[in-house]
Scaffold this motif. Structure first.
Motif, mmCIF file in Angstrom:
data_model
loop_
_atom_site.group_PDB
_atom_site.id
_atom_site.type_symbol
_atom_site.label_atom_id
_atom_site.label_comp_id
_atom_site.label_asym_id
_atom_site.label_seq_id
_atom_site.Cartn_x
_atom_site.Cartn_y
_atom_site.Cartn_z
ATOM 1 N N GLN A 1 21.927 105.932 56.928
ATOM 2 C CA GLN A 1 20.639 105.937 57.611
ATOM 3 C C GLN A 1 20.027 104.547 57.778
ATOM 4 N N LEU A 2 20.529 103.565 57.009
ATOM 5 C CA LEU A 2 19.900 102.248 56.986
ATOM 6 C C LEU A 2 20.942 101.140 56.913
ATOM 7 N N GLN A 3 20.695 100.094 57.663
ATOM 8 C CA GLN A 3 21.427 98.842 57.502
ATOM 9 C C GLN A 3 20.416 97.787 57.057
ATOM 10 N N ARG A 4 20.723 97.134 55.956
ATOM 11 C CA ARG A 4 19.874 96.058 55.451
ATOM 12 C C ARG A 4 20.391 94.737 55.989
ATOM 13 N N VAL A 5 19.491 93.883 56.444
ATOM 14 C CA VAL A 5 19.823 92.520 56.851
ATOM 15 C C VAL A 5 18.994 91.607 55.961
ATOM 16 N N ILE A 6 19.678 90.945 55.035
ATOM 17 C CA ILE A 6 18.998 90.108 54.051
ATOM 18 C C ILE A 6 19.097 88.657 54.490
ATOM 19 N N LYS A 7 17.947 88.024 54.568
ATOM 20 C CA LYS A 7 17.881 86.609 54.948
ATOM 21 C C LYS A 7 17.413 85.829 53.724
ATOM 22 N N LEU A 8 18.288 84.971 53.245
ATOM 23 C CA LEU A 8 17.954 84.113 52.105
ATOM 24 C C LEU A 8 17.014 83.034 52.617
ATOM 25 N N PHE A 9 15.823 82.976 52.045
ATOM 26 C CA PHE A 9 14.738 82.166 52.592
ATOM 27 C C PHE A 9 14.507 80.949 51.710
ATOM 28 N N ASP A 10 15.033 79.796 52.136
ATOM 29 C CA ASP A 10 14.819 78.550 51.403
ATOM 30 C C ASP A 10 13.355 78.129 51.532
ATOM 31 N N LYS A 11 12.789 77.711 50.413
ATOM 32 C CA LYS A 11 11.392 77.298 50.375
ATOM 33 C C LYS A 11 11.288 75.893 49.785
ATOM 34 N N GLU A 12 10.228 75.178 50.161
ATOM 35 C CA GLU A 12 10.009 73.826 49.659
ATOM 36 C C GLU A 12 9.267 73.794 48.325
ATOM 37 N N LYS A 13 8.510 74.827 48.016
ATOM 38 C CA LYS A 13 7.756 74.876 46.772
ATOM 39 C C LYS A 13 8.709 74.643 45.599
ATOM 40 N N GLU A 14 8.303 73.754 44.694
ATOM 41 C CA GLU A 14 9.195 73.338 43.613
ATOM 42 C C GLU A 14 9.767 74.514 42.821
ATOM 43 N N SER A 15 8.938 75.453 42.455
ATOM 44 C CA SER A 15 9.423 76.568 41.631
ATOM 45 C C SER A 15 10.410 77.459 42.385
ATOM 46 N N LEU A 16 10.356 77.457 43.710
ATOM 47 C CA LEU A 16 11.266 78.289 44.502
ATOM 48 C C LEU A 16 12.534 77.551 44.912
ATOM 49 N N GLN A 17 12.573 76.232 44.711
ATOM 50 C CA GLN A 17 13.775 75.467 45.047
ATOM 51 C C GLN A 17 14.970 75.918 44.220
ATOM 52 N N ARG A 18 14.719 76.455 43.047
ATOM 53 C CA ARG A 18 15.808 76.964 42.219
ATOM 54 C C ARG A 18 16.478 78.154 42.918
ATOM 55 N N GLY A 19 15.688 78.921 43.623
ATOM 56 C CA GLY A 19 16.241 80.013 44.427
ATOM 57 C C GLY A 19 17.101 79.481 45.554
ATOM 58 N N ASN A 20 16.679 78.355 46.147
ATOM 59 C CA ASN A 20 17.476 77.736 47.206
ATOM 60 C C ASN A 20 18.877 77.402 46.691
ATOM 61 N N VAL A 21 18.939 76.936 45.439
ATOM 62 C CA VAL A 21 20.236 76.621 44.829
ATOM 63 C C VAL A 21 21.043 77.902 44.670
ATOM 64 N N MET A 22 20.429 78.948 44.154
ATOM 65 C CA MET A 22 21.140 80.215 43.949
ATOM 66 C C MET A 22 21.634 80.809 45.270
ATOM 67 N N HIS A 23 20.926 80.565 46.351
ATOM 68 C CA HIS A 23 21.360 81.081 47.652
ATOM 69 C C HIS A 23 22.772 80.617 47.990
ATOM 70 N N ARG A 24 23.121 79.438 47.524
ATOM 71 C CA ARG A 24 24.449 78.878 47.831
ATOM 72 C C ARG A 24 25.572 79.616 47.121
ATOM 73 N N TYR A 25 25.238 80.525 46.216
ATOM 74 C CA TYR A 25 26.244 81.226 45.417
ATOM 75 C C TYR A 25 26.396 82.706 45.797
ATOM 76 N N ILE A 26 25.811 83.092 46.914
ATOM 77 C CA ILE A 26 25.899 84.481 47.368
ATOM 78 C C ILE A 26 27.034 84.608 48.391
ATOM 79 N N THR A 27 27.856 85.631 48.216
ATOM 80 C CA THR A 27 28.954 85.904 49.149
ATOM 81 C C THR A 27 28.367 86.578 50.381
ATOM 82 N N ILE A 28 28.100 85.796 51.419
ATOM 83 C CA ILE A 28 27.389 86.313 52.589
ATOM 84 C C ILE A 28 28.268 87.167 53.494
ATOM 85 N N SER A 29 29.571 87.046 53.377
ATOM 86 C CA SER A 29 30.480 87.773 54.263
ATOM 87 C C SER A 29 30.716 89.220 53.828
#
Length: 134
Positions: free
Chosen positions: A58-86
């Motif tokens: 019933q549902l298809q999810r489309v997840i967009k990894l959202f890089d942010k400039e805020k210092e505390s969220l930059q750690r998430g930007n790093v983790m985004h590089r480790y997700i198997t997007i394919s």
């Protein structure tokens, strides 16, 4: 998370991590930063319901990894590089693993986060920079 910088007219289901059938009658776009505690809360609280909808076709999810400039969220930007997007199913597992350990890595240095992803979570760095920017 402030999403006011997102231009909805340019937001499509074309780019992102897709999970679920492309023939699903509903598509949901999710913007996630893996260091965001509110994104973590949303993911945890909606996981079972969304998983059921995906599995029933019933549902298809489309997840967009959202890089942010805020210092505390930059750690998430790093983790985004480790997700198997394919592979959407694998990506969901990795996102869950990252959110489950967020309290352990959210105060590390950026290099410390990368080391945590590789050494503690066993994730390999991917080529995701263009997807996060898109």
């Amino acid at each position: 998370m402030d999403i006011s910088v997102i231009d909805a007219t340019k937001t499509t289901t074309e780019k992102g991590i897709t999970y679920g059938s492309s023939d699903a009658p509903k598509k949901m776009i999710e913007f996630i930063n893996l260091a965001c505690p509110y994104c973590r809360q949303w993911f945890e609280e909606s996981h079972e319901l969304l998983e059921e909808a995906v599995q029933s076709g019933q549902l298809q999810r489309v997840i967009k990894l959202f890089d942010k400039e805020k210092e505390s969220l930059q750690r998430g930007n790093v983790m985004h590089r480790y997700i198997t997007i394919s592979d959407g199913q694998q990506a969901i597992k990795e996102i869950k693993q990252i959110f489950d350990t967020q309290d352990e890595w959210k105060h590390l240095s950026l290099q410390g986060v990368a080391d945590f992803a590789a050494d503690k979570l066993g994730l390999a760095e991917q080529k995701n920079e263009q997807l996060s920017q898109a």
